[in-house]
Design a protein around this motif. Structure first.
Motif, mmCIF file in Angstrom:
data_model
loop_
_atom_site.group_PDB
_atom_site.id
_atom_site.type_symbol
_atom_site.label_atom_id
_atom_site.label_comp_id
_atom_site.label_asym_id
_atom_site.label_seq_id
_atom_site.Cartn_x
_atom_site.Cartn_y
_atom_site.Cartn_z
ATOM 1 N N SER A 96 126.305 100.167 45.963
ATOM 2 C CA SER A 96 125.967 100.429 46.940
ATOM 3 C C SER A 96 125.058 101.867 47.119
ATOM 4 O O SER A 96 126.080 102.327 47.648
ATOM 5 C CB SER A 96 126.292 99.766 48.309
ATOM 6 O OG SER A 96 125.417 99.879 49.718
ATOM 7 N N GLY A 97 123.832 101.893 46.623
ATOM 8 C CA GLY A 97 123.630 103.137 47.098
ATOM 9 C C GLY A 97 123.660 103.578 48.534
ATOM 10 O O GLY A 97 124.234 105.148 48.848
ATOM 11 N N GLU A 98 123.570 102.991 49.622
ATOM 12 C CA GLU A 98 123.818 103.442 50.697
ATOM 13 C C GLU A 98 125.078 103.726 50.764
ATOM 14 O O GLU A 98 125.440 104.670 51.703
ATOM 15 C CB GLU A 98 122.966 102.285 51.310
ATOM 16 C CG GLU A 98 122.831 102.556 52.913
ATOM 17 C CD GLU A 98 122.413 101.330 53.901
ATOM 18 O OE1 GLU A 98 121.848 101.650 55.319
ATOM 19 O OE2 GLU A 98 121.939 100.012 52.841
ATOM 20 N N ALA A 99 125.797 102.651 50.506
ATOM 21 C CA ALA A 99 127.507 102.831 51.138
ATOM 22 C C ALA A 99 128.118 103.940 50.506
ATOM 23 O O ALA A 99 128.685 104.362 50.744
ATOM 24 C CB ALA A 99 128.261 101.590 50.104
ATOM 25 N N TRP A 100 127.715 104.527 49.341
ATOM 26 C CA TRP A 100 127.994 105.600 48.219
ATOM 27 C C TRP A 100 127.660 107.032 48.922
ATOM 28 O O TRP A 100 128.193 107.793 49.458
ATOM 29 C CB TRP A 100 127.291 105.965 47.108
ATOM 30 C CG TRP A 100 128.087 105.111 45.739
ATOM 31 C CD1 TRP A 100 128.159 103.637 45.413
ATOM 32 C CD2 TRP A 100 129.828 105.347 45.820
ATOM 33 N NE1 TRP A 100 129.142 103.662 44.245
ATOM 34 C CE2 TRP A 100 129.946 104.099 44.630
ATOM 35 C CE3 TRP A 100 130.717 106.597 46.301
ATOM 36 C CZ2 TRP A 100 131.433 103.952 44.526
ATOM 37 C CZ3 TRP A 100 132.346 105.711 45.352
ATOM 38 C CH2 TRP A 100 132.709 105.097 44.700
ATOM 39 N N GLY A 101 126.172 106.838 49.833
ATOM 40 C CA GLY A 101 125.761 107.790 50.261
ATOM 41 C C GLY A 101 126.112 108.198 51.914
ATOM 42 O O GLY A 101 127.020 109.370 52.179
#
Length: 179
Positions: A96-101
């Motif tokens: 999840s790019g959103e969670a990492w960001g």
């Protein structure tokens, strides 16, 4: 049990994907529920948290619900708890790019710049076209004194989103510091 104790117990409990929550959530007509109260600054965040906890109860194991809980906790400046929410989200969906960001943002707020940078790198591995992530990575690099690398990140953010005002502002300020 008050709302924040519920959240903390959820954040520190290792529920497996697909498991159910052990404690029932407040329902609309139960005493102490905020769902029928008019919104004001004091209960707006609590109501949002209740809704997200409710979504966890209805859809156990969803990383999206943990991401949303993390966002609400960020708005309350409860960064340590927010970090736990993103760790839960990433346990359920490590891509999840959103969670990492969002995790990178929280780590930045906690002044854990090296860890923040790693989180932004993971976010960009999953989705390299996120201008905000490039911008935020640039901010971390600038804090670490890596100004040329920061400038490259701001430029990348502007390449993706040419009207990104904050990126232009940060880039111009950084260029001024080179003089």
């Amino acid at each position: 049990m008050n709302l924040f104790k519920k959240i903390i117990s959820l954040l520190f409990k290792d529920n497996e994907p697909g498991s159910t929550l052990n404690e029932p959530l407040n329902k609309e007509n139960e005493p102490g529920s905020t769902l029928n109260e008019p919104l004001n600054k004091e209960n707006e965040h609590e109501r949002a948290l209740n809704e997200h906890l409710k979504s966890l109860g209805l859809k156990p194991g969803t990383y999206e619900a943990w991401i949303n809980i993390g966002l609400v906790l960020i708005s309350l400046e409860r960064y340590e708890e927010s970090l736990k929410a993103y760790d839960k989200a990433l346990k359920l969906n490590e891509n999840s790019g959103e969670a990492w960001g969002n995790k990178g943002f929280v780590l930045f707020k906690l002044k854990k710049y090296e860890d923040s940078l790693k989180a932004y790198d993971k976010a960009l591995e999953t989705n390299p076209d996120l201008a905000e992530t490039w911008f935020n990575k640039g901010r971390v690099l600038q804090k670490l004194g890596l100004n040329n690398d920061a400038l490259a990140c701001y430029d990348k953010a502007l390449e993706i989103t040419p009207k990104y005002t904050e990126a232009w502002y940060q880039r111009d300020n950084l260029l001024e510091s080179f003089k």
